[in-house]
Design a protein around this motif. Structure first.
Motif, PDB file in Angstrom:
ATOM      1  N   CYS A  41     -52.496  26.588  47.372  1.00  0.00           N
ATOM      2  CA  CYS A  41     -53.567  26.337  46.407  1.00  0.00           C
ATOM      3  C   CYS A  41     -54.823  27.088  46.852  1.00  0.00           C
ATOM      4  O   CYS A  41     -55.330  26.870  47.942  1.00  0.00           O
ATOM      5  N   LYS A  67     -58.827  27.919  46.224  1.00  0.00           N
ATOM      6  CA  LYS A  67     -59.991  27.239  45.664  1.00  0.00           C
ATOM      7  C   LYS A  67     -61.191  28.166  45.665  1.00  0.00           C
ATOM      8  O   LYS A  67     -61.398  28.930  46.594  1.00  0.00           O
ATOM      9  N   ILE A  97     -62.774  25.650  40.754  1.00  0.00           N
ATOM     10  CA  ILE A  97     -61.538  26.255  40.249  1.00  0.00           C
ATOM     11  C   ILE A  97     -60.456  26.132  41.315  1.00  0.00           C
ATOM     12  O   ILE A  97     -60.688  26.453  42.472  1.00  0.00           O
ATOM     13  N   THR A  98     -59.271  25.678  40.910  1.00  0.00           N
ATOM     14  CA  THR A  98     -58.117  25.608  41.797  1.00  0.00           C
ATOM     15  C   THR A  98     -56.985  26.386  41.154  1.00  0.00           C
ATOM     16  O   THR A  98     -56.764  26.278  39.944  1.00  0.00           O
ATOM     17  N   PHE A  99     -56.275  27.178  41.969  1.00  0.00           N
ATOM     18  CA  PHE A  99     -55.136  27.944  41.465  1.00  0.00           C
ATOM     19  C   PHE A  99     -53.944  27.674  42.363  1.00  0.00           C
ATOM     20  O   PHE A  99     -53.982  27.934  43.556  1.00  0.00           O
ATOM     21  N   ALA A 130     -53.797  27.188  36.788  1.00  0.00           N
ATOM     22  CA  ALA A 130     -55.199  27.078  37.184  1.00  0.00           C
ATOM     23  C   ALA A 130     -55.759  25.781  36.622  1.00  0.00           C
ATOM     24  O   ALA A 130     -55.373  25.347  35.532  1.00  0.00           O
ATOM     25  N   SER A 131     -56.660  25.172  37.379  1.00  0.00           N
ATOM     26  CA  SER A 131     -57.311  23.955  36.886  1.00  0.00           C
ATOM     27  C   SER A 131     -58.761  23.940  37.334  1.00  0.00           C
ATOM     28  O   SER A 131     -59.138  24.559  38.336  1.00  0.00           O
ATOM     29  N   GLU A 143     -56.046  21.161  33.688  1.00  0.00           N
ATOM     30  CA  GLU A 143     -55.369  22.454  33.600  1.00  0.00           C
ATOM     31  C   GLU A 143     -56.061  23.371  32.586  1.00  0.00           C
ATOM     32  O   GLU A 143     -56.476  22.944  31.518  1.00  0.00           O
ATOM     33  N   THR A 202     -53.898  34.828  33.840  1.00  0.00           N
ATOM     34  CA  THR A 202     -53.418  34.147  35.047  1.00  0.00           C
ATOM     35  C   THR A 202     -53.345  35.135  36.211  1.00  0.00           C
ATOM     36  O   THR A 202     -53.803  34.838  37.317  1.00  0.00           O
ATOM     37  N   LEU A 212     -56.933  36.023  37.312  1.00  0.00           N
ATOM     38  CA  LEU A 212     -57.573  34.942  38.066  1.00  0.00           C
ATOM     39  C   LEU A 212     -56.985  34.829  39.465  1.00  0.00           C
ATOM     40  O   LEU A 212     -57.717  34.683  40.443  1.00  0.00           O
ATOM     41  N   GLU A 213     -55.660  34.916  39.575  1.00  0.00           N
ATOM     42  CA  GLU A 213     -55.030  34.841  40.896  1.00  0.00           C
ATOM     43  C   GLU A 213     -55.533  35.976  41.792  1.00  0.00           C
ATOM     44  O   GLU A 213     -55.879  35.757  42.952  1.00  0.00           O
ATOM     45  N   MET A 229     -59.066  35.332  42.843  1.00  0.00           N
ATOM     46  CA  MET A 229     -59.157  34.246  43.818  1.00  0.00           C
ATOM     47  C   MET A 229     -58.627  34.658  45.187  1.00  0.00           C
ATOM     48  O   MET A 229     -59.092  34.171  46.211  1.00  0.00           O
TER      49      MET A 229
END
Length: 170
Positions: free
Chosen positions: A25, A27, A31-33, A40-41, A46, A54, A57-58, A61
């Protein structure tokens, strides 16, 4: 049994992957992925993202607080299959930023004109990052360039070996 361009694309894809994931995970602020589920949440709610959003964002992050140029995004998210003059990158980043802005109340992805995009945790960090001098950012850019150059040299050598092997076969 397949074209050399496909082999190159597969090798590039493999060299980009991290085989040992340090964090499941990721952070960044609220934002958490989750890298396993690719979900993502924000505040445990979510976030509904497209496949490209996606992936963007990954990647952001995984590389928090670092400027990521459009060429790097093309190479890693689109596997080099999109024209660098295409609007596709900006459209997907814009859609991602809009969703994050709606959920967070602010935009954690900032555009650095002439450089690229950066994901930061909070506004204070962004302000201090803007003040960094060129001398502070050049070593990171030089290291990235050296890494990409080494990968390209390696791919070129592999291509030459492959072509020699094919010539020897016939």
């Amino acid at each position: 049994p397949f074209h050399f361009e496909e082999l190159e694309a597969r090798i590039r894809s493999l060299t980009r992957r991290k085989f040992i994931q340090e964090n499941i995970c990721l952070k960044c602020g609220r934002i958490t992925f989750d890298t396993r589920t690719r979900k993502a949440s924000i505040n445990n709610e979510e976030l509904s993202l497209t496949r490209k959003e996606t992936a963007l964002l990954e990647y952001f992050m995984l590389h928090q607080n670092r400027i990521i140029g459009p060429e790097e995004l093309i190479e890693h998210i689109w596997d080099g299959s999109v024209n660098s003059f295409s609007n596709s990158i900006r459209v997907h980043i814009s859609a991602l930023r809009k969703k994050l802005r709606t959920a967070l109340g602010n935009d954690p992805i900032q555009n650095r004109i002439g450089q690229g995009y950066i994901l930061t945790e909070d506004l204070n960090e962004r302000k201090s990052y803007n003040k960094k001098s060129t001398e502070e950012t050049l070593p990171a850019v030089a290291a990235d360039f050296a890494h990409h150059s080494a990968c390209n040299r390696h791919l070129h050598m592999m291509r030459s070996d492959y072509e020699r092997h094919c010539d020897d076969q016939f």
